[in-house]
Design a protein around this motif. Structure first.
Motif, PDB file in Angstrom:
ATOM      1  N   LEU A 179       0.767  -1.269   0.102  1.00  0.00           N
ATOM      2  CA  LEU A 179      -0.109   0.012  -0.002  1.00  0.00           C
ATOM      3  C   LEU A 179       0.776   1.054  -0.083  1.00  0.00           C
ATOM      4  N   ASN A 180       1.984   1.273   0.834  1.00  0.00           N
ATOM      5  CA  ASN A 180       2.697   2.387   0.863  1.00  0.00           C
ATOM      6  C   ASN A 180       3.655   2.610  -0.580  1.00  0.00           C
ATOM      7  N   ALA A 181       3.844   1.483  -1.097  1.00  0.00           N
ATOM      8  CA  ALA A 181       4.596   1.500  -2.273  1.00  0.00           C
ATOM      9  C   ALA A 181       3.932   2.294  -3.391  1.00  0.00           C
ATOM     10  N   TYR A 182       2.593   2.029  -3.371  1.00  0.00           N
ATOM     11  CA  TYR A 182       1.699   2.558  -4.212  1.00  0.00           C
ATOM     12  C   TYR A 182       1.063   4.023  -3.669  1.00  0.00           C
ATOM     13  N   GLU A 183       1.695   4.292  -2.644  1.00  0.00           N
ATOM     14  CA  GLU A 183       1.258   5.872  -2.041  1.00  0.00           C
ATOM     15  C   GLU A 183      -0.368   5.751  -1.739  1.00  0.00           C
ATOM     16  N   VAL A 184      -0.768   4.908  -1.511  1.00  0.00           N
ATOM     17  CA  VAL A 184      -2.282   4.811  -1.378  1.00  0.00           C
ATOM     18  C   VAL A 184      -2.794   5.808  -0.251  1.00  0.00           C
ATOM     19  N   LYS A 185      -3.874   6.694  -0.473  1.00  0.00           N
ATOM     20  CA  LYS A 185      -4.387   7.588   0.522  1.00  0.00           C
ATOM     21  C   LYS A 185      -5.653   6.993   1.372  1.00  0.00           C
ATOM     22  N   ARG A 186      -6.440   6.460   0.047  1.00  0.00           N
ATOM     23  CA  ARG A 186      -7.908   6.681   0.819  1.00  0.00           C
ATOM     24  C   ARG A 186      -8.359   4.959   0.310  1.00  0.00           C
ATOM     25  N   ILE A 187      -8.797   4.290   1.047  1.00  0.00           N
ATOM     26  CA  ILE A 187      -9.127   2.845   1.051  1.00  0.00           C
ATOM     27  C   ILE A 187     -10.606   2.629   1.357  1.00  0.00           C
ATOM     28  N   VAL A 188     -11.377   1.975   0.186  1.00  0.00           N
ATOM     29  CA  VAL A 188     -12.806   1.713   0.696  1.00  0.00           C
ATOM     30  C   VAL A 188     -12.916   0.092   0.605  1.00  0.00           C
ATOM     31  N   THR A 189     -13.504  -0.456   1.606  1.00  0.00           N
ATOM     32  CA  THR A 189     -14.011  -1.860   1.612  1.00  0.00           C
ATOM     33  C   THR A 189     -15.418  -2.258   1.895  1.00  0.00           C
ATOM     34  N   CYS A 190     -15.611  -3.372   1.426  1.00  0.00           N
ATOM     35  CA  CYS A 190     -17.147  -3.876   1.796  1.00  0.00           C
ATOM     36  C   CYS A 190     -17.334  -4.708   3.029  1.00  0.00           C
ATOM     37  N   ASP A 191     -15.978  -4.886   3.473  1.00  0.00           N
ATOM     38  CA  ASP A 191     -15.843  -5.811   4.663  1.00  0.00           C
ATOM     39  C   ASP A 191     -15.595  -5.151   6.066  1.00  0.00           C
ATOM     40  N   PRO A 192     -16.390  -4.980   6.829  1.00  0.00           N
ATOM     41  CA  PRO A 192     -16.120  -4.238   8.350  1.00  0.00           C
ATOM     42  C   PRO A 192     -14.927  -4.733   8.876  1.00  0.00           C
ATOM     43  N   HIS A 193     -14.505  -5.995   8.751  1.00  0.00           N
ATOM     44  CA  HIS A 193     -13.439  -6.514   9.445  1.00  0.00           C
ATOM     45  C   HIS A 193     -12.159  -5.966   8.811  1.00  0.00           C
ATOM     46  N   SER A 194     -12.082  -5.785   7.380  1.00  0.00           N
ATOM     47  CA  SER A 194     -10.706  -5.090   6.955  1.00  0.00           C
ATOM     48  C   SER A 194     -10.852  -3.851   7.221  1.00  0.00           C
ATOM     49  N   PHE A 195     -12.080  -3.208   7.202  1.00  0.00           N
ATOM     50  CA  PHE A 195     -12.275  -1.951   7.418  1.00  0.00           C
ATOM     51  C   PHE A 195     -11.675  -1.251   8.913  1.00  0.00           C
ATOM     52  N   ASN A 196     -11.979  -2.243   9.929  1.00  0.00           N
ATOM     53  CA  ASN A 196     -11.580  -1.863  11.246  1.00  0.00           C
ATOM     54  C   ASN A 196     -10.268  -2.227  11.510  1.00  0.00           C
ATOM     55  N   CYS A 197      -9.478  -3.466  10.753  1.00  0.00           N
ATOM     56  CA  CYS A 197      -8.379  -3.807  10.888  1.00  0.00           C
ATOM     57  C   CYS A 197      -7.262  -2.725  10.282  1.00  0.00           C
ATOM     58  N   ILE A 198      -7.583  -2.312   8.954  1.00  0.00           N
ATOM     59  CA  ILE A 198      -6.799  -1.401   8.287  1.00  0.00           C
ATOM     60  C   ILE A 198      -6.775   0.183   9.002  1.00  0.00           C
ATOM     61  N   LYS A 199      -8.016   0.347   9.713  1.00  0.00           N
ATOM     62  CA  LYS A 199      -8.266   1.680   9.964  1.00  0.00           C
ATOM     63  C   LYS A 199      -7.543   2.039  11.538  1.00  0.00           C
ATOM     64  N   ASN A 200      -7.833   0.824  12.067  1.00  0.00           N
ATOM     65  CA  ASN A 200      -7.418   0.965  13.586  1.00  0.00           C
ATOM     66  C   ASN A 200      -6.090   0.172  13.867  1.00  0.00           C
ATOM     67  N   GLU A 201      -5.676  -0.791  13.262  1.00  0.00           N
ATOM     68  CA  GLU A 201      -4.674  -1.702  13.776  1.00  0.00           C
ATOM     69  C   GLU A 201      -3.105  -1.730  12.763  1.00  0.00           C
ATOM     70  N   TYR A 202      -3.585  -0.938  11.606  1.00  0.00           N
ATOM     71  CA  TYR A 202      -2.359  -0.919  10.575  1.00  0.00           C
ATOM     72  C   TYR A 202      -1.646   0.363  11.051  1.00  0.00           C
ATOM     73  N   PRO A 203      -2.251   1.635  11.646  1.00  0.00           N
ATOM     74  CA  PRO A 203      -1.427   2.722  11.645  1.00  0.00           C
ATOM     75  C   PRO A 203      -0.038   2.515  12.713  1.00  0.00           C
ATOM     76  N   SER A 204      -0.260   1.752  13.640  1.00  0.00           N
ATOM     77  CA  SER A 204       0.956   1.810  14.656  1.00  0.00           C
ATOM     78  C   SER A 204       2.080   0.792  13.990  1.00  0.00           C
ATOM     79  N   LEU A 205       1.699   0.033  12.904  1.00  0.00           N
ATOM     80  CA  LEU A 205       2.869  -0.706  12.042  1.00  0.00           C
ATOM     81  C   LEU A 205       3.259   0.050  10.936  1.00  0.00           C
TER      82      LEU A 205
END
Lengths: 437, 260
Positions: free
Chosen positions: B88-114
């Motif tokens: 994601l960082n290599a593609y310089e992704v800024k905004r992510i949309v997903t139909c899966d609340p689990h992916s939504f929660n995980c990327i939104k809340n648990e990816y930042p500190s990594l």
């Protein structure tokens, strides 16, 4: 000779407060057996949470009947305790109703009158609470973890409150000077006639009720440490330390991050000598199998739990007959923590391995694997306890230290490792959906 | 859907030196599960209709690690997270949309500190956004007067306090929105969360999805609306268990909107 009551009072007061302090110190020591956790962030929000959830009872009223009755008892309890201040001053200095000497008669009368009304409201609420627990038999008070001591504990607290409120009213009713005042005896004036008009008898009853009232309060204070009723104190720190993050955010284990980074770093030398000082470090244990592996907030949670069971009554696993009960997770954690504390006391300040632990001896794998991590228990808790975080930490131990996940979950995880999906599909087929009909 | 869907990848955008407006995170269920793939396609249809410049990672996407984390495997989660973050960082992704609340929660809340910081949006939030900015309008009256009850996904609702977006979107269909007795913050889980989707339930007296389906049936719905591929499976199975599949359909909000 005339100072004997004052001295006696001082001794009782000192004993009561002294023993309570001793136990609170023990409680703090036990909580500190847990891992340190940084909660120095978001101070403003934390104070607001404490004011709103603990002081303001905002979550209690989600269930209106219990919530309303609880507020009555809570407000009554806090306000009536202002009276204790007067009792202590009177007891120590041998005065009688010092409030009358420092406040105008009408103000004093208004205060005591309000206390009397509150006392009756508390009595009524406590009776309803007792009926809910013992006659109506609400489901959440009947779960298996509530048998024995937890059930008795709940009732003992109610009896304490009944006795204390009655003593307060009797004390006022038999105080002839107070009755003659004509202010503030809103309720006690109706009780007064029950005790006749012999001044000596009245005085004796008044003194007995007065002493029993203060002694009762001190006993109740000391009962807290042994009871689920600790929440009247711990709800405040607990709501302060409660999570200020979205409920779905689970912590990332730092020890794991370090290892994963090392694994993914192409320049890392797997044979490199450990950096200086590293040999003394104990390798991190992943997850929790006992109370010492939990953090201090989780242990504070356990002491704060008042076993109301709102969590369990909202838990989808429990509602469908599974063994998991979030309330039991909290009760088990406290019981084990107390056991560890007593072990430390008995062994001169050091924990001697007793061959037991929280996992297995208290909480079973079956309970842990039944959780859907839906956060209903966390949402329900009126004092910001998080049973889910304990469940997750124990699952982490099962999976990362013991490889003890259910077979199907091991298959699922192997699939993710091998092909980046929980099912055995090829990574290269990930975009096939776009070409399919 | 007869026409083949045009689904550009980040790699294609990169080759043209362009950045899409959003990255559509499809997720494992959305990529492989037959029922969830229909939701994925419905959402792509909406994106095309609203002329959204989007891309997917395609074969470069991997499981978020969410389910491994909830099962207790923090190692596997962080491995997956760091691999995804690198891409994601290599593609310089800024905004992510997903139909899966689990992916939504995980990327939104648990990816930042990594090391993964993105603006992450659930598809119901994104559809609401497209509607309020006028990019997406509904013409048909497909659902007018139909009774629709929405089942809150735990990881959108309680986990991230988003209760309104799915309801606001549903209101636009002119359907008759009816609430279950347990809804919003008191909604009952469908039974799939916390890795339950991938294992048999523990011994009990009932399956959670059946209990939740009973909640839904009490509202006498024509349609049970979902916002999560796992909830969709669970509710579909629940409706089947109650032998109501001929009367009641279980549809994701993306499907409801794509069809109207």
């Amino acid at each position: 000779m005339q100072y004997i009551p004052n001295i006696l009072f001082l001794i009782i007061l000192a004993l009561g407060i002294g023993y309570f302090t001793l136990n609170i110190k023990k409680l703090i020591r036990n909580i500190k057996l847990g891992k340190e956790v940084d909660a120095s962030d978001n101070k403003g929000e934390r104070w607001r949470n404490m004011a709103r959830i603990a002081l303001g009872q905002s979550k209690m009223v989600k269930r209106p009947i219990a919530g309303f009755l609880h507020i009555v008892v809570y407000v009554g309890f806090i306000i009536i305790n202002i009276e204790v201040l007067e009792i202590i001053i009177d007891g120590l200095f041998g005065t009688h109703r010092i409030g009358l000497k420092v406040l105008p008669e009408s103000v004093y009368g208004f205060l005591i009158g309000s206390f009397e009304i509150l006392a009756v409201l508390v009595l009524v609420s406590v009776v309803v609470f007792w009926l809910r627990r013992n006659v109506i038999k609400l489901k959440r008070f009947l779960s298996s973890e509530m048998r024995g001591w937890p059930k008795n504990d709940g009732n003992i607290i109610l009896y304490f409150e009944v006795v204390l409120m009655c003593l307060f009213l009797v004390m006022n009713a038999t105080d002839t000077t107070f009755q003659n005042l004509g202010h503030g005896n809103i309720i006690s004036q109706f009780i007064a006639p029950w005790f006749g008009d012999n001044p000596d008898t009245l005085h004796m009853i008044e003194r007995t009720a007065w002493w029993l009232h203060i002694v009762g309060i001190l006993i109740f204070l000391n009962y807290l440490y042994f009871s689920k009723h600790l929440h009247i104190l711990l709800a405040f720190p607990n709501t302060y330390y409660g999570s200020v993050q979205p409920k779905g955010k689970f912590n990332n284990l730092e020890a794991v991050t370090n290892e994963v980074k090392l694994m993914m770093d192409p320049n890392a030398d797997p044979f490199a000598a450990a950096p200086e000082g590293a040999e003394e470090e104990v390798p991190a244990k992943f997850g929790a199998s006992d109370v010492m592996d939990l953090n201090q907030i989780q242990l504070l949670n356990a002491y704060t739990c008042t076993e109301c069971g709102r969590c369990t009554s909202a838990c989808p696993a429990n509602l469908t007959g599974k063994k998991l009960s979030p309330r039991k997770i909290m009760m088990d954690t406290r019981d084990r923590l107390e056991e560890v504390g007593k072990n430390i006391d008995a062994n001169g300040g050091e924990f001697k391995d007793d061959g037991k632990q929280l996992l297995g001896d208290y909480i079973t794998n079956e309970e842990l694997w039944a959780c859907t991590t839906c956060n209903a228990c966390v949402e329900e808790c009126p004092v910001s306890i998080n049973p889910l975080s304990i469940i997750l930490d124990m699952r982490r131990y099962l999976v990362m230290e013991q490889s003890a996940a259910p077979m199907e979950l091991n298959n699922m995880m192997t699939n993710i490792e091998n092909n980046g999906a929980p099912w055995p599909y090829n990574q290269m087929d990930r975009l096939n959906w776009a070409k399919e009909e | 859907m007869s026409e083949e869907l045009k689904v550009p990848t980040m790699a294609e955008y990169m080759a043209e030196g362009k950045q899409p407006e959003i990255l559509f995170w499809v997720g494992s269920a959305g990529s492989y599960d037959d029922r969830a793939k229909k939701i994925t396609k419905a959402f792509v249809k909406i994106l095309h209709k609203a002329k959204v410049d989007f891309a997917v990672l395609g074969t470069e996407e991997s499981n978020t690690g969410d389910v491994a984390k909830r099962a207790g495997n923090e190692f596997l989660f962080q491995m997956q997270a760091m691999m995804n973050i690198e891409v994601l960082n290599a593609y310089e992704v800024k905004r992510i949309v997903t139909c899966d609340p689990h992916s939504f929660n995980c990327i939104k809340n648990e990816y930042p500190s990594l090391g993964g910081n993105y603006d992450v949006v659930h598809h119901t939030q994104y559809i609401k956004e497209l509607m309020s900015s006028g990019r997406l309008t509904l013409e048909g009256d497909t659902y007018k007067g139909k009774r629709i009850t929405f089942h809150d996904p735990c990881y959108l609702g309680r986990a991230n306090s988003e209760y309104d977006a799915p309801r606001d979107v549903l209101k636009k269909t002119n359907a008759n929105l009816v609430e279950m007795k347990r809804h919003r913050s008191t909604a009952l889980c469908c039974g799939a969360g916390g890795a339950q989707m991938f294992k048999e339930p523990e011994k009990g007296n009932m399956d959670i999805n059946v209990l939740r389906t009973e909640d839904a049936l009490e509202t006498k719905p024509d349609i049970i609306a979902t916002g999560c591929p796992y909830c969709n499976t669970m509710m579909t199975d629940g409706v089947k268990a109650k032998e109501k599949e001929s009367e009641i359909s279980v549809l994701d909000i993306a499907e409801l909107i794509a069809n109207s």
